[in-house]
Write an enzyme that holds these catalytic residues in place. Structure first.
Site, PDB file in Angstrom:
ATOM      1  N   GLU A 120      26.984 -49.724 -28.285  1.00 21.40           N
ATOM      2  CA  GLU A 120      25.955 -50.406 -27.510  1.00 21.40           C
ATOM      3  C   GLU A 120      24.682 -50.448 -28.366  1.00 21.40           C
ATOM      4  OE1 GLU A 120      24.344 -50.017 -22.965  1.00 21.40           O
ATOM      5  OE2 GLU A 120      24.526 -48.155 -24.113  1.00 21.40           O
ATOM      6  N   ASN A 133      25.173 -46.494 -19.399  1.00 20.78           N
ATOM      7  CA  ASN A 133      24.794 -45.367 -18.556  1.00 20.78           C
ATOM      8  C   ASN A 133      24.047 -45.774 -17.297  1.00 20.78           C
ATOM      9  OD1 ASN A 133      25.973 -43.086 -19.778  1.00 20.78           O
ATOM     10  ND2 ASN A 133      24.519 -43.247 -21.450  1.00 20.78           N
ATOM     11  N   HIS A 177      24.204 -46.813 -29.915  1.00 17.35           N
ATOM     12  CA  HIS A 177      24.799 -45.864 -28.987  1.00 17.35           C
ATOM     13  C   HIS A 177      26.326 -45.907 -29.067  1.00 17.35           C
ATOM     14  CE1 HIS A 177      25.621 -44.675 -24.528  1.00 17.35           C
ATOM     15  NE2 HIS A 177      25.766 -43.646 -25.336  1.00 17.35           N
ATOM     16  N   SER A 181      21.454 -42.116 -25.480  1.00 16.51           N
ATOM     17  CA  SER A 181      22.138 -42.826 -24.402  1.00 16.51           C
ATOM     18  C   SER A 181      21.192 -43.227 -23.282  1.00 16.51           C
ATOM     19  CB  SER A 181      23.264 -41.940 -23.835  1.00 16.51           C
ATOM     20  OG  SER A 181      22.777 -40.643 -23.531  1.00 16.51           O
TER      21      SER A 181
END
Length: 295
Positions: free
Chosen positions: A154, A192, A142, A121
């Site tokens: 992702e 993130n 991800h 991440s």
């Protein structure tokens, strides 16, 4: 060279690895679930079986479909078995040295045309790719937690990632029923980069006594229309994981605004990681149900 992905390897039978294995098997792929030992991998498969069993009890799936899905998941205690897979997804703890070691071993085991993906991440895909002999076939994949429920994947392109690799992984993600977004290889990627500063700022607000955990979370849910508050979401993700990503953002970007809150560091130092340990910002029972506030 085009890659037809029929058999997927999953490195790590923890929460994320189990979720990836379940979704892939549910989409009809053959899955090899690997961990440090076959027993650990079998335990992970057993947890998938338990989750699916509850869905059978609720009438969401049939007993036959549950068994069919489980039959598509094989277990292994060695990454040598990745030689039979077309793509392997690493889903280990968010630790760069651990991931680099796993990537080297997986690179040695995968067939020449195999793709190596990471569920990281925050850690640089370019750096992970550089540790392999197939950098053009390394990519970030991800998944969001919990994988069976969250619709997003992702995809992160390293500097070396080829167009063919990106296309194959995008098609696989869509086959798994996911919506895809694409990020360049930058600290925290897209999700993130937005999420962790938000969670960290909630930690600062609590640390400074601006509000209680309940007030902070209720404010986000009813004031921002979020399905979960930032502190309960951090507990779900795992405070150790939140801290690890926050440290990557802080060190890689170098801006002090990304520094992790002392409270977050202290909770991790205490071993209070959230739901998985029974205590974080809140306390939890053996079933993961919230029972009260820790602070």
């Amino acid at each position: 060279m085009e890659t037809t992905i029929k058999r997927l390897g999953v490195i790590g039978a923890g929460q994320m690895g189990r979720g990836i294995a379940q979704v892939a098997a549910g989409a009809g792929l053959e899955v090899l679930l690997c961990d440090v030992s076959r027993d650990v991998a079998e335990s992970g498969k057993g947890q998938i079986a338990s989750i699916l069993g509850k869905q059978v009890e609720k009438g969401k799936i049939t007993a036959e479909s549950r068994q069919d899905l489980l039959d598509r998941i094989a277990c292994a205690g060695s990454m040598d078995d990745l030689a039979t897979t077309d793509l392997a997804v690493e889903a280990a703890t968010e630790n760069v040295e651990l991931k680099l070691a796993l990537f080297r071993r997986a690179d040695a085991a995968l067939p020449e045309g195999g793709i190596l993906a990471s569920n990281t991440s925050s850690i640089s895909i370019t750096r992970l790719a550089g540790s392999t002999r197939r950098p053009e076939r390394v990519i970030g994949m991800h998944f969001m937690n919990p994988v069976p429920l969250m619709k997003l994947v992702e995809i992160v392109r390293g500097v070396q990632t080829s167009e063919a690799t990106y296309t194959a992984v995008r098609e696989l993600s869509e086959r798994l029923g996911k919506t895809v977004i694409t990020s360049k290889d930058a600290p925290g990627f897209l999700v993130n980069r937005m999420l962790i500063p938000f969670l960290n700022e909630a930690c600062f607000a609590l640390q400074e006594g601006t509000g209680t955990p309940e007030d902070i979370d209720t404010g986000a849910k009813l004031g921002l229309n979020h399905p979960m508050g930032p502190l309960e979401l951090a507990d779900l993700i795992g405070l150790d994981t939140v801290l690890a990503i926050a440290e990557v953002l802080h060190s890689e970007i170098g801006d002090p605004k990304y520094r992790p809150a002392v409270l977050l560091r202290n909770l991790v130092a205490a071993g209070w990681y959230g739901r998985k340990t029974g205590r974080g910002f809140y306390t939890y029972d053996a079933k993961g149900q919230r029972t009260g506030s820790s602070l």
